[in-house]
Design a protein around this motif. Structure first.
Motif, mmCIF file in Angstrom:
data_model
loop_
_atom_site.group_PDB
_atom_site.id
_atom_site.type_symbol
_atom_site.label_atom_id
_atom_site.label_comp_id
_atom_site.label_asym_id
_atom_site.label_seq_id
_atom_site.Cartn_x
_atom_site.Cartn_y
_atom_site.Cartn_z
ATOM 1 N N TYR A 253 0.616 -1.361 -0.004
ATOM 2 C CA TYR A 253 0.164 -0.127 0.147
ATOM 3 C C TYR A 253 1.372 1.024 -0.092
ATOM 4 N N ASP A 254 1.801 1.473 1.135
ATOM 5 C CA ASP A 254 2.762 2.062 0.548
ATOM 6 C C ASP A 254 3.995 2.782 -0.157
ATOM 7 N N ASP A 255 4.226 1.716 -1.089
ATOM 8 C CA ASP A 255 4.770 1.906 -2.428
ATOM 9 C C ASP A 255 3.839 2.846 -3.349
ATOM 10 N N VAL A 256 2.380 1.753 -3.307
ATOM 11 C CA VAL A 256 1.580 2.850 -4.397
ATOM 12 C C VAL A 256 0.901 3.871 -4.219
ATOM 13 N N MET A 257 1.018 4.350 -2.922
ATOM 14 C CA MET A 257 0.834 5.822 -2.526
ATOM 15 C C MET A 257 1.908 6.414 -3.047
ATOM 16 N N ALA A 258 2.611 6.045 -2.840
ATOM 17 C CA ALA A 258 4.083 6.828 -2.603
ATOM 18 C C ALA A 258 4.478 7.160 -4.435
ATOM 19 N N GLY A 259 3.868 5.585 -5.281
ATOM 20 C CA GLY A 259 3.927 6.009 -6.565
ATOM 21 C C GLY A 259 2.525 7.542 -6.887
ATOM 22 N N THR A 260 1.520 7.292 -6.244
ATOM 23 C CA THR A 260 0.771 7.969 -6.738
ATOM 24 C C THR A 260 0.998 9.228 -6.243
ATOM 25 N N SER A 261 1.718 10.137 -5.778
ATOM 26 C CA SER A 261 2.396 11.350 -4.894
ATOM 27 C C SER A 261 2.889 11.727 -5.475
ATOM 28 N N ARG A 262 3.792 10.914 -6.642
ATOM 29 C CA ARG A 262 4.812 11.432 -8.427
ATOM 30 C C ARG A 262 3.584 11.687 -9.240
ATOM 31 N N LEU A 263 3.166 11.350 -9.166
ATOM 32 C CA LEU A 263 2.284 11.094 -10.297
ATOM 33 C C LEU A 263 1.204 12.623 -10.130
ATOM 34 N N LEU A 264 0.862 12.923 -9.021
ATOM 35 C CA LEU A 264 -0.074 14.150 -8.364
ATOM 36 C C LEU A 264 0.872 15.000 -8.789
ATOM 37 N N ASP A 265 2.001 14.719 -8.317
ATOM 38 C CA ASP A 265 2.880 16.011 -8.457
ATOM 39 C C ASP A 265 2.750 16.521 -9.868
ATOM 40 N N GLN A 266 2.860 15.650 -10.846
ATOM 41 C CA GLN A 266 3.478 15.920 -12.360
ATOM 42 C C GLN A 266 2.200 16.234 -12.745
ATOM 43 N N LEU A 267 0.928 15.441 -12.287
ATOM 44 C CA LEU A 267 -0.638 15.951 -13.047
ATOM 45 C C LEU A 267 -1.464 16.813 -12.381
ATOM 46 N N CYS A 268 -0.915 17.957 -11.257
ATOM 47 C CA CYS A 268 -1.142 18.535 -10.754
ATOM 48 C C CYS A 268 -0.639 20.047 -11.481
ATOM 49 N N ALA A 269 0.420 19.780 -12.058
ATOM 50 C CA ALA A 269 1.850 20.853 -12.575
ATOM 51 C C ALA A 269 0.444 21.450 -13.834
#
Length: 492
Positions: A253-269
């Motif tokens: 779970y922690d690894d998936v949430m960490a990857g989601t966090s990286r994707l969110l940073d790019q998408l929100c930019a």
């Protein structure tokens, strides 16, 4: 000329795009026209061929048109839908070449330089365009020339193709209006005896330039290829999707949430650069066995703050079945809305954002449409003085304004025994006996005659606030035209 290749341009003109669009959805025979309100009068906006054969024309009063043609069928025009239809056609036209731009409100322009051979030549390409558009029920006129101006003139005043390098031979016989000139300029040229493009091209340039300004000669030179004119294709809409390919499969779970966090940073930019916010997000997790798991997140408000969005994925990610591991993650904003930058101040509060996040969290469980709020409505009828709408798709509208006190609870009218126009001293309601201690009123409410409501067809109502000796505060009304008493609400 581009690297030794003769430039070729196609102009598509849709003379009946609005009416063709509507007739595709509502097929019918006979005269048909769209109407648009102009200066408090309905006028014809677009007509089909049958209506034009009856002598009707654009701009004609609708009442006059019905007098000339009683069989005329009509619908209201929707210019916004017409613009969307034209953009859909622009996207479709990219099958012929990548450079496609809009030409006013009813046309397209295509730079087909170097692309015609892919369809068997220019004649075959134009035939394919006509055939496909005719099959779609759209009227079109095509023009092909070395320049944008020549193609425009041929589509609207000649419909044909000009031989490469010979624009004047194809345009010479066309009227000067084919040069995209203003009506006043066209009328003035006709008074001078210059009715065709050939006559204008053979006249002395200096006197015409002094009288009409540089715009006249510019349009002539653009049509004949002496002056360049660019074709600006519309930019493709931004794509709000990011992807992360992992070197080793993950499943925690922690690894998936960490990857989601990286994707969110790019998408929100990306969202911030376009001043938009995500309303619906889709997280796709591809497993090593090529199966995919999807987490869909619907937000109560458009957002582009990764720190606020990430915790909202918590419940969906916990339900993911990772299998033998996840090797690719993809995050896409499938629905976006404008979210312009706002000025912040020291009095800004985050309470509204917290409420939106709460609505989103609850909505992931029971659905955003099932979370509702009350909004005031402009009506003096008690049952119509409020609306119940989804909270995620509405904003609070307040404050609530009531000229007279209103009960906290409203329910369908329930009859009670009573006679006369004054509230009864004793009455029974819901198998309970009550004694009136104090009565305030009456407040007469008349029905809204412009709306149909069977409950209010009986006429006016006289409302009273009743305080009973048993402690209940009720809202009663009396109907003078059909004598009777009813209970409709209860105060807190």
């Amino acid at each position: 000329m581009f690297d030794g290749i003769q430039r070729r341009v196609v102009s598509m003109w849709f003379p009946r795009l609005p009416s063709d669009r509507v007739l595709r959805m509502y097929p019918g025979d006979g005269p048909f026209a769209l109407t648009l309100k102009d200066s408090n009068a309905n006028r014809l906006y677009c007509l089909n061929i049958e209506a034009e054969k009856q002598g009707l024309h654009r701009g004609m009063s609708y009442s006059d048109a019905r007098a000339y043609c009683p069989a005329l069928q009509s619908r209201p025009a929707d210019p916004a839908a017409d613009r969307r239809q034209l953009r859909v056609l622009r996207r479709w036209a990219t099958r012929y070449c990548p450079w496609v731009g809009l030409e006013g409100a009813d046309g397209l322009v295509l730079d087909i330089t170097g692309a015609a051979h892919l369809f068997g030549g220019e004649a075959a390409m134009l035939a394919d365009m006509r055939q496909r558009l005719a099959r779609a029920g759209l009227s079109v006129r095509l023009g092909l020339g070395d320049t944008r101006g020549a193609a425009w003139a041929l589509a609207r005043h000649g419909e044909g193709a000009a031989e490469p390098g010979q624009p004047l031979a194809a345009l010479g016989a066309l009227p000067v209006a084919a040069l995209r000139l203003e009506d006043a300029t066209v009328t003035a040229l006709q008074r001078l005896g210059l009715r065709t493009i050939a006559e204008l091209a053979g006249a002395a340039r200096a006197p015409l330039a002094r009288r009409f300004g540089p715009a006249l000669m510019m349009r002539l030179d653009q049509a004949l290829g002496h002056l360049g004119e660019e074709i600006s294709p519309l930019a493709e809409p931004p794509h709000y999707g990011v992807r992360l390919t992992l070197p080793d499969p993950i499943g925690l779970y922690d690894d998936v949430m960490a990857g989601t966090s990286r994707l969110l940073d790019q998408l929100c930019a990306r969202l911030k650069a376009q001043e938009t916010g995500a309303r619906m997000l889709c997280l796709t997790l591809r497993r090593v066995d090529q199966d995919s798991q999807t987490v869909e997140l619907r937000l109560a408000r458009p957002l582009r703050d990764p720190h606020r969005i990430l915790p909202l994925f918590d419940r969906g990610v916990k339900e993911i079945e990772a299998g033998f591991g996840i090797d690719q993650m993809r995050l896409e904003a499938t629905q976006v809305e404008p979210l312009p930058v706002r000025q912040l101040s020291h009095v800004s509060s985050g309470q509204k954002g917290q409420l939106d996040d709460l609505i989103t969290r609850i909505g992931t469980r029971i659905g955003l449409e099932n979370i509702r709020r009350f909004l005031p409505a402009d009506s003096h009828i008690p049952e119509r003085s409020f609306l119940v709408v989804p909270a995620a798709y509405s904003d609070p509208e307040g404050p609530w304004v009531a000229l007279r006190p209103r009960p906290l609870r409203l329910f369908p009218p329930e009859p009670i025994a009573g006679s006369g126009a004054r509230p009864p001293g004793r009455f029974r309601w819901r198998r309970m006996s009550f004694s009136t201690a104090r009565a305030t009123g009456p407040e007469r409410i008349a029905p809204e005659w412009w709306l149909e409501d069977d409950n209010w067809r009986s006429g006016v109502r006289d409302y009273w606030q009743i305080e009973t000796r048993q402690g209940r505060r009720l809202w009663l009304y009396y109907t003078p035209q059909a004598p009777g008493w009813f209970v409709q609400g209860e105060f807190a």
